[in-house]
Design a protein around this motif. Sequence first.
Motif, PDB file in Angstrom:
ATOM      1  N   VAL A 155       0.844  -1.197   0.000  1.00 39.92           N
ATOM      2  CA  VAL A 155       0.000   0.000   0.000  1.00 39.92           C
ATOM      3  C   VAL A 155       0.876   1.243   0.000  1.00 39.92           C
ATOM      4  O   VAL A 155       1.864   1.314   0.735  1.00 39.92           O
ATOM      5  N   LYS A 156       0.512   2.212  -0.831  1.00 42.39           N
ATOM      6  CA  LYS A 156       1.245   3.469  -0.892  1.00 42.39           C
ATOM      7  C   LYS A 156       0.247   4.618  -0.995  1.00 42.39           C
ATOM      8  O   LYS A 156      -0.635   4.601  -1.860  1.00 42.39           O
ATOM      9  N   ASN A 157       0.371   5.584  -0.095  1.00 43.88           N
ATOM     10  CA  ASN A 157      -0.509   6.763  -0.120  1.00 43.88           C
ATOM     11  C   ASN A 157      -1.985   6.361  -0.147  1.00 43.88           C
ATOM     12  O   ASN A 157      -2.773   6.872  -0.937  1.00 43.88           O
ATOM     13  N   ALA A 158      -2.345   5.416   0.722  1.00 42.98           N
ATOM     14  CA  ALA A 158      -3.729   4.969   0.891  1.00 42.98           C
ATOM     15  C   ALA A 158      -4.320   4.329  -0.358  1.00 42.98           C
ATOM     16  O   ALA A 158      -5.535   4.297  -0.538  1.00 42.98           O
ATOM     17  N   ALA A 159      -3.462   3.798  -1.233  1.00 41.98           N
ATOM     18  CA  ALA A 159      -3.922   3.086  -2.425  1.00 41.98           C
ATOM     19  C   ALA A 159      -3.114   1.804  -2.583  1.00 41.98           C
ATOM     20  O   ALA A 159      -1.977   1.704  -2.106  1.00 41.98           O
ATOM     21  N   ILE A 160      -3.695   0.830  -3.263  1.00 41.30           N
ATOM     22  CA  ILE A 160      -3.027  -0.452  -3.465  1.00 41.30           C
ATOM     23  C   ILE A 160      -2.025  -0.315  -4.598  1.00 41.30           C
ATOM     24  O   ILE A 160      -2.379  -0.019  -5.736  1.00 41.30           O
ATOM     25  N   ASP A 161      -0.759  -0.542  -4.281  1.00 42.60           N
ATOM     26  CA  ASP A 161       0.327  -0.364  -5.246  1.00 42.60           C
ATOM     27  C   ASP A 161       0.720  -1.680  -5.912  1.00 42.60           C
ATOM     28  O   ASP A 161       1.087  -1.703  -7.080  1.00 42.60           O
ATOM     29  N   LYS A 162       0.645  -2.769  -5.152  1.00 41.51           N
ATOM     30  CA  LYS A 162       1.028  -4.071  -5.704  1.00 41.51           C
ATOM     31  C   LYS A 162       0.248  -5.164  -4.999  1.00 41.51           C
ATOM     32  O   LYS A 162       0.025  -5.106  -3.791  1.00 41.51           O
TER      33      LYS A 162
END
Length: 339
Positions: free
Chosen positions: A312-319
């Motif tokens: 998770v990065k910046n409240a979003a799913i990154d991977k």
Amino acid sequence: MTSSDIRRAHTPVGSTSMTVSAEFASRTAPFRPELLAHCYRMLGSIHEAEDLVQETMLRAWRAADRFDERKAGLRTWLYRIATNACLTALDQRGKRALPTGLVGPSQELVLTPPRHPEISWLEPIPDALLGDSAADPAAVVAARSGIRLAFIAALQYLPARQRAVLILRDVLAWSAAEVADLLETSPAAINSALQRAHAHLEKVAPMLDRMSESLSPQERQAVDRYMHFFGRSDMRGLAELLRDDVVLEMPPALVWFAGRADVLAFFTAKTCSDPDRWRCVGTAANTQPAAACYQRDDAGIYRAQSIHVLTVKNAAIDKITVFLGPQLFERFGLPATLE
């Protein structure tokens, strides 16, 4: 713990095998989670790491006559044995990998990607095996530091001794002199190996130093929403959570997807837009949030299907790294079916 203590802590069984006594087990038990994490960092496999921890304890018994606690404590001595056992193991096998480290992203939608069990795949490690708050805080930190999936994957690119140097120096904060003593070389050689390891990692994984070790409340909420939307096959909801450049990989399948559109297209086809097809149970792997996903069969039973490890990065799913196979669930302490 002296060599005589260790000798007394074992009882021979037959001609070749030994049983570790309760005394020995109680003395070494506090070190097992961090030794497991150490071997896992070196090998990228929880199965092999568990085997090597067992081998470490056996080697400790065999080397008891050479152990002198005036020169090194029990923890340092066990790390020496474990590291050398891992280096020996790595001489006999190749690196473990994730699909993103082997091929480029798929340019077409492959709904049933072939699996490749012949490849040595990186494995996740359940957080439950890394110690708990009731244990020695220093041991817990040693077990949980430097265990994120991207870091373990990046370590696989390093030669075995460089890998050991980087783990001991950067993760466990050993001095150059301590690592040099363990690896029977000079502090100058250790510093040189560490410098080369840093340069190599900067090439293959330049974003590692920007990864957060903890989740914000917003990021935890994103994980909860991911499980809710995936469990309900709600692609519109998932679309709001995924970054534009999100990555989805699924070892042992070699195919992987990059970008929100491709990931959603794959999920849409696999979930069949059936809100009752999936159930997700929260868990954790590699100090990252994870979802254990169960798929409903024709009899209405939800069967273990995959573990989704989320970055998770910046409240979003990154991977999203999806480890396929019901055999993983027992290791995570999860049932094979839900009703």
